[in-house]
Design an enzyme around this catalytic site. Structure first.
Site, PDB file in Angstrom:
ATOM      1  N   LYS A   1       0.856  -1.193   0.000  1.00 58.48           N
ATOM      2  CA  LYS A   1       0.000   0.000   0.000  1.00 58.48           C
ATOM      3  C   LYS A   1       0.885   1.234   0.000  1.00 58.48           C
ATOM      4  O   LYS A   1       1.941   1.227   0.645  1.00 58.48           O
ATOM      5  CB  LYS A   1      -0.881   0.025   1.257  1.00 58.48           C
ATOM      6  CG  LYS A   1      -1.875  -1.116   1.325  1.00 58.48           C
ATOM      7  CD  LYS A   1      -2.734  -0.970   2.568  1.00 58.48           C
ATOM      8  CE  LYS A   1      -3.512  -2.232   2.847  1.00 58.48           C
ATOM      9  NZ  LYS A   1      -3.945  -2.370   4.221  1.00 58.48           N
TER      10      LYS A   1
ATOM     11  N   ARG B   1       6.649   1.967   6.839  1.00 54.43           N
ATOM     12  CA  ARG B   1       6.138   1.262   8.008  1.00 54.43           C
ATOM     13  C   ARG B   1       7.014   0.034   8.237  1.00 54.43           C
ATOM     14  O   ARG B   1       7.208  -0.774   7.327  1.00 54.43           O
ATOM     15  CB  ARG B   1       4.696   0.827   7.756  1.00 54.43           C
ATOM     16  CG  ARG B   1       4.149   0.032   8.900  1.00 54.43           C
ATOM     17  CD  ARG B   1       2.784  -0.536   8.601  1.00 54.43           C
ATOM     18  NE  ARG B   1       2.358  -1.351   9.718  1.00 54.43           N
ATOM     19  CZ  ARG B   1       1.707  -2.494   9.603  1.00 54.43           C
ATOM     20  NH1 ARG B   1       1.397  -2.963   8.404  1.00 54.43           N
ATOM     21  NH2 ARG B   1       1.365  -3.169  10.665  1.00 54.43           N
TER      22      ARG B   1
ATOM     23  N   HIS C   1       0.242  -2.303  16.467  1.00 47.69           N
ATOM     24  CA  HIS C   1      -0.769  -1.284  16.121  1.00 47.69           C
ATOM     25  C   HIS C   1      -0.430   0.078  16.724  1.00 47.69           C
ATOM     26  O   HIS C   1      -1.314   0.934  16.873  1.00 47.69           O
ATOM     27  CB  HIS C   1      -2.186  -1.651  16.639  1.00 47.69           C
ATOM     28  CG  HIS C   1      -2.862  -2.784  15.939  1.00 47.69           C
ATOM     29  ND1 HIS C   1      -3.771  -3.607  16.585  1.00 47.69           N
ATOM     30  CD2 HIS C   1      -2.789  -3.229  14.676  1.00 47.69           C
ATOM     31  CE1 HIS C   1      -4.225  -4.508  15.726  1.00 47.69           C
ATOM     32  NE2 HIS C   1      -3.637  -4.305  14.568  1.00 47.69           N
TER      33      HIS C   1
ATOM     34  N   LEU D   1     -10.193  -2.176  16.736  1.00 48.40           N
ATOM     35  CA  LEU D   1     -10.951  -3.405  16.473  1.00 48.40           C
ATOM     36  C   LEU D   1     -11.084  -3.582  14.965  1.00 48.40           C
ATOM     37  O   LEU D   1     -11.941  -2.963  14.324  1.00 48.40           O
ATOM     38  CB  LEU D   1     -12.343  -3.326  17.125  1.00 48.40           C
ATOM     39  CG  LEU D   1     -12.376  -2.972  18.625  1.00 48.40           C
ATOM     40  CD1 LEU D   1     -13.813  -2.845  19.107  1.00 48.40           C
ATOM     41  CD2 LEU D   1     -11.623  -4.024  19.448  1.00 48.40           C
TER      42      LEU D   1
ATOM     43  N   GLY E   1      -7.212  -7.641  13.030  1.00 46.40           N
ATOM     44  CA  GLY E   1      -6.418  -7.772  14.250  1.00 46.40           C
ATOM     45  C   GLY E   1      -6.971  -6.778  15.247  1.00 46.40           C
ATOM     46  O   GLY E   1      -7.444  -5.711  14.858  1.00 46.40           O
TER      47      GLY E   1
ATOM     48  N   ASP F   1     -15.583 -12.395   9.157  1.00 48.37           N
ATOM     49  CA  ASP F   1     -16.067 -11.067   8.782  1.00 48.37           C
ATOM     50  C   ASP F   1     -17.184 -10.632   9.730  1.00 48.37           C
ATOM     51  O   ASP F   1     -18.264 -11.218   9.741  1.00 48.37           O
ATOM     52  CB  ASP F   1     -16.579 -11.107   7.334  1.00 48.37           C
ATOM     53  CG  ASP F   1     -16.885  -9.716   6.815  1.00 48.37           C
ATOM     54  OD1 ASP F   1     -17.555  -8.946   7.533  1.00 48.37           O
ATOM     55  OD2 ASP F   1     -16.456  -9.408   5.695  1.00 48.37           O
TER      56      ASP F   1
ATOM     57  N   VAL G   1     -14.177  -2.642  12.688  1.00 55.49           N
ATOM     58  CA  VAL G   1     -15.317  -2.932  13.564  1.00 55.49           C
ATOM     59  C   VAL G   1     -15.603  -1.727  14.468  1.00 55.49           C
ATOM     60  O   VAL G   1     -16.754  -1.286  14.609  1.00 55.49           O
ATOM     61  CB  VAL G   1     -15.043  -4.195  14.423  1.00 55.49           C
ATOM     62  CG1 VAL G   1     -16.189  -4.445  15.395  1.00 55.49           C
ATOM     63  CG2 VAL G   1     -14.798  -5.416  13.540  1.00 55.49           C
TER      64      VAL G   1
ATOM     65  N   ASN H   1     -17.243   1.129  12.510  1.00 52.65           N
ATOM     66  CA  ASN H   1     -18.474   0.878  11.746  1.00 52.65           C
ATOM     67  C   ASN H   1     -19.589   0.130  12.463  1.00 52.65           C
ATOM     68  O   ASN H   1     -20.717   0.148  11.995  1.00 52.65           O
ATOM     69  CB  ASN H   1     -18.125   0.091  10.469  1.00 52.65           C
ATOM     70  CG  ASN H   1     -17.225   0.881   9.556  1.00 52.65           C
ATOM     71  OD1 ASN H   1     -17.586   1.965   9.122  1.00 52.65           O
ATOM     72  ND2 ASN H   1     -16.041   0.370   9.293  1.00 52.65           N
TER      73      ASN H   1
HETATM   74  P1  ADP Z   1      -7.464  -4.722   9.064  1.00 53.12           P
HETATM   75  O1  ADP Z   1      -7.115  -5.090  10.474  1.00 53.12           O
HETATM   76  O2  ADP Z   1      -7.177  -5.800   8.070  1.00 53.12           O
HETATM   77  O3  ADP Z   1      -6.981  -3.341   8.638  1.00 53.12           O
HETATM   78  P2  ADP Z   1     -10.092  -3.501   9.175  1.00 53.12           P
HETATM   79  O4  ADP Z   1      -9.672  -2.471  10.168  1.00 53.12           O
HETATM   80  O5  ADP Z   1     -10.453  -3.042   7.828  1.00 53.12           O
HETATM   81  O6  ADP Z   1      -9.036  -4.674   9.067  1.00 53.12           O
HETATM   82  O7  ADP Z   1     -11.326  -4.295   9.810  1.00 53.12           O
HETATM   83  C1  ADP Z   1     -11.906  -5.384   9.181  1.00 53.12           C
HETATM   84  C2  ADP Z   1     -13.102  -5.833   9.992  1.00 53.12           C
HETATM   85  O8  ADP Z   1     -14.046  -4.749  10.089  1.00 53.12           O
HETATM   86  C3  ADP Z   1     -13.849  -7.011   9.384  1.00 53.12           C
HETATM   87  O9  ADP Z   1     -14.197  -7.940  10.386  1.00 53.12           O
HETATM   88  C4  ADP Z   1     -15.109  -6.355   8.847  1.00 53.12           C
HETATM   89  O10 ADP Z   1     -16.194  -7.222   8.824  1.00 53.12           O
HETATM   90  C5  ADP Z   1     -15.326  -5.282   9.893  1.00 53.12           C
HETATM   91  N1  ADP Z   1     -16.287  -4.268   9.438  1.00 53.12           N
HETATM   92  C6  ADP Z   1     -16.171  -3.416   8.402  1.00 53.12           C
HETATM   93  N2  ADP Z   1     -17.316  -2.707   8.251  1.00 53.12           N
HETATM   94  C7  ADP Z   1     -18.174  -3.145   9.197  1.00 53.12           C
HETATM   95  C8  ADP Z   1     -19.515  -2.826   9.571  1.00 53.12           C
HETATM   96  N3  ADP Z   1     -20.226  -1.899   8.930  1.00 53.12           N
HETATM   97  N4  ADP Z   1     -20.050  -3.487  10.621  1.00 53.12           N
HETATM   98  C9  ADP Z   1     -19.359  -4.423  11.281  1.00 53.12           C
HETATM   99  N5  ADP Z   1     -18.096  -4.776  10.994  1.00 53.12           N
HETATM  100  C10 ADP Z   1     -17.509  -4.143   9.969  1.00 53.12           C
END
Ligand code: ADP
Length: 414
Positions: free
Chosen positions: A29, A104, A193, A222, A225, A295, A344, A347
């Site tokens: 990225k 990073r 993190h 959340l 990871g 997910d 999580v 969102n």
């Molecule tokens: P990473 O740690 O790979 O960067 P993210 O911070 O993108 O991951 O988080 C991914 C998680 O967030 C997944 O479990 C996904 O289902 C959850 N997630 C994303 N949008 C929502 C939502 N609207 N409601 C619940 N969980 C969500």
């Protein structure tokens, strides 16, 4: 490979256009940020590099601030091709060239507690730390080498995921095991993190218009990871991940805290090899093991449809977050704010709600309506009477890296 020692350049360059590189296993990225104008000029991701079937998605901003999303497929591309593509894109779209590059790096061990100018000596040290992060540091280093060749005339700065946690006191980072495991094998809590925790903590301080150094915070990252960090007077005093990112909260596919005898028991009586146990705990556990899905969106949907294993997974997930919240409230005594961030945390109103319920006696008064509406970069979800503020803050690790690089260069020039 180009000469690594860029300290001469660091004295002459004003770093306002920062290229941030996050080189992981199979994804790369990048973001090009104009710090002065507070704009992302270009951002992109290469996926599937290990499979050598790379997809490149990128988006750039033109002179009129018009955004251009682009999709590109490059077949049989390796990391070197991907880095060359970044340089080509920068030229083609007539973006500013970077004046500094931030990399990073996942593991900085005890050596690296702040952003560090990359030179041959630093590269050798990061290489030595690869034993502690075999999946991450070697690939981060590969990215650093390729990018140094591509942009040889600007300073390259390493920003470490572990650095923010290096302020933990010894009684927090030491494990109650043989001293020789620490001194000979470097076994201690490092935490991960850090860039995300630091970014959201600073955003909370900006919102509250108080110096971060005056605030006690708990930040909950959340995502896939998960980790939680206790921040006292702006500094990390404890965090849930440990020697590796396997410890702490229940995650998408990682188990988090379990009895340490379990892996040994499964090797001795379950006929599993160390690598099978490692794979099981890192890639087959957590939400995936309990709900059959990692997910959270789908798990929540299944749970609302009455699926008992999804309901159990969510109960376990929130229960474990609450245990850490309780522990860190006790460690900190006074807490100014709790922050929810990452996929999580940003969102899911439902998960936030479940984590905050029945904590009024601890000073956590949660507003259900504000929680449902939280959508912007930073939102408050507490009632006006709540002694502890509750924030939902969008994390931005690349922005944090760019800010740290920019500050680092300015300090070098002063
Ligand atoms: P990473 O740690 O790979 O960067 P993210 O911070 O993108 O991951 O988080 C991914 C998680 O967030 C997944 O479990 C996904 O289902 C959850 N997630 C994303 N949008 C929502 C939502 N609207 N409601 C619940 N969980 C969500």
């Amino acid at each position: 490979m180009a000469n690594f020692d860029k300290s001469l350049h660091a004295n002459t360059v004003i770093a306002d256009i920062i290229l941030v590189i996050n080189c992981g296993s199979s994804t790369l990225k990048y973001k090009l940020l104009d710090i002065t104008a507070n704009q992302i000029l270009l951002k992109g991701v290469f996926e599937g590099i290990e499979q050598q079937l790379v997809q490149h998605n990128y988006e750039w901003l033109d002179d009129k601030k018009q955004s251009h999303p682009t999709y590109n497929a490059v077949f049989n591309a390796d990391y070197a091709t991907c880095f060359n593509t970044i340089a080509e894109v920068i030229k083609t779209i007539k973006c500013h060239s970077p004046t500094a590059v931030g990399h990073r790096v996942v593991h900085g061990g005890e050596e690296f507690i702040k952003p560090t100018l990359i030179n041959a000596n630093v590269i050798a040290k990061i290489e030595r730390l690869s034993a502690l992060a075999p999946l991450h540091n070697p690939i981060n280093l590969q990215g650093i080498g390729l990018c140094l060749d591509l942009f040889p005339n600007v300073p390259h700065i390493a920003v470490f995921d572990t650095a923010f946690h290096q302020t933990m006191p010894d009684y927090a980072y030491r494990y109650p095991i043989a001293e020789s495991w620490y001194s000979n094998h470097n076994i201690r809590k490092y935490g991960f993190h850090g860039t995300s925790h630091q970014y959201v903590a600073q955003q909370a301080a900006n919102y509250l218009q108080k110096p971060l150094a005056t605030l006690n915070l708990i930040s909950l990252h959340l995502g896939n990871g998960d980790s939680v960090t206790a921040i006292q007077q702006g500094q990390c005093i404890d965090t849930s991940m440990g020697f590796t990112p396997l410890a702490g909260l229940m995650m998408g596919t990682r188990c988090g805290d379990i009895d340490p005898a379990i892996p040994l028991y499964m090797q001795q009586t379950g006929n599993m090899s160390p690598s099978q146990v490692s794979d099981e705990l890192n890639h087959q556990s957590g939400l995936l093991a309990v709900a059959g899905n990692q997910d959270m969106r789908e798990i929540l949907q299944q749970s609302n449809n009455g699926d008992p294993t999804s309901q159990l997974a969510i109960d376990m997930y929130c229960y474990r977050i609450k245990k850490y919240l309780g522990a860190y409230l006790a460690l900190l005594g006074h807490v100014d704010a709790i922050i929810f961030t990452a996929g999580v945390g940003e969102n899911s109103a439902e998960i936030r709600s479940r984590c905050c319920q029945q904590l009024e006696s601890f000073g956590i008064n949660f507003d259900a309506n504000l929680n449902e509406q939280a959508m912007t970069d930073i939102s408050t979800i507490n009632t006006s009477k709540s002694p502890i503020k509750l924030f939902v803050i969008k994390t931005n690790e690349e922005r944090q890296i760019a800010n740290e690089v920019s500050t680092f260069i300015k300090e070098l020039n002063n």
